[in-house]
Design an enzyme around this catalytic site. Structure first.
Site, PDB file in Angstrom:
ATOM      1  N   GLY A  14       0.789  -1.105  -0.042  1.00 27.61           N
ATOM      2  CA  GLY A  14       0.024  -0.019   0.158  1.00 27.61           C
ATOM      3  C   GLY A  14       0.837   1.373   0.147  1.00 27.61           C
ATOM      4  CB  CYS A  15      -0.006   4.774   0.865  1.00 32.52           C
ATOM      5  SG  CYS A  15       0.869   6.308   1.176  1.00 32.52           S
ATOM      6  CG  PHE A  16       5.853   4.950  -0.849  1.00 23.20           C
ATOM      7  CD1 PHE A  16       5.354   6.297  -0.828  1.00 23.20           C
ATOM      8  CD2 PHE A  16       6.280   4.694  -2.145  1.00 23.20           C
ATOM      9  CE1 PHE A  16       5.263   7.149  -1.770  1.00 23.20           C
ATOM     10  CE2 PHE A  16       6.401   5.794  -3.244  1.00 23.20           C
ATOM     11  CZ  PHE A  16       5.814   6.777  -2.937  1.00 23.20           C
TER      12      PHE A  16
END
Length: 168
Positions: free
Chosen positions: A10-12
């Protein structure tokens, strides 16, 4: 001596913010991996996932322990999605450096599935590591600079694998 792990979940931003705090993690950087666009950027990363490169000291933290935490802070049972983020950029993936990392990844996934603690079966991809294109400076250390920034990552207290000696 350090080793490298490359993960996507997912979003880093949220991944980096949590994983960097693990004892034994030397440094992290976020970027784009697992795809085929050279010199990937935020605006042009094609089929790459948002990923994190983790440099760690294996005398202080094991690869297995990093993976256990990875499975605790994101939902590995949702395909191409984490929280409000949808699309293949937000897929769950482990990019292994060698056969030993691949074996540990597959073993950890089997343990997560067997535990019955997660809401479904793991859909995390296990693929050989390829190019890692470092994300733009504004994405590095984002939640340190903007502590109230968006993240869908958090440690789930009920998603903790039981300890077993053979896992280390």
């Amino acid at each position: 001596m350090t080793e490298k792990a490359v993960l996507a979940g997912g979003c880093f931003w949220g991944m980096q913010d949590l994983i960097r705090k693990l004892p034994g993690v030397v440094r992290t950087r976020v970027g784009y991996t697992g795809g085929d666009v050279p010199n990937a950027t935020y605006r042009n990363h094609g089929n790459h996932a948002e990923g994190i490169e983790i440099i760690f000291d294996p005398s202080k933290i094991s690869y297995r322990r990093i993976l256990e935490y990875f499975f605790q802070i994101h939902d590995p049972t949702t395909r191409d999605r984490q929280g409000n983020d949808y699309g293949s950029s937000y897929r769950s993936a482990i990019y292994y450096a060698d056969d030993e990392q691949r074996r540990i990844a597959e073993d950890t996934i089997a343990d997560v599935d067997a535990s019955g603690l997660w809401p479904g079966k793991v859909v995390t991809e296990v693929e050989p590591a390829g190019d890692f294109w470092e994300a733009e400076p504004e994405h590095q250390d984002y939640l340190e600079r903007y502590p109230g920034g968006y993240s869908c990552h958090y440690p789930r207290s009920d998603w903790v694998l039981p300890r077993r000696a053979a896992a280390e």
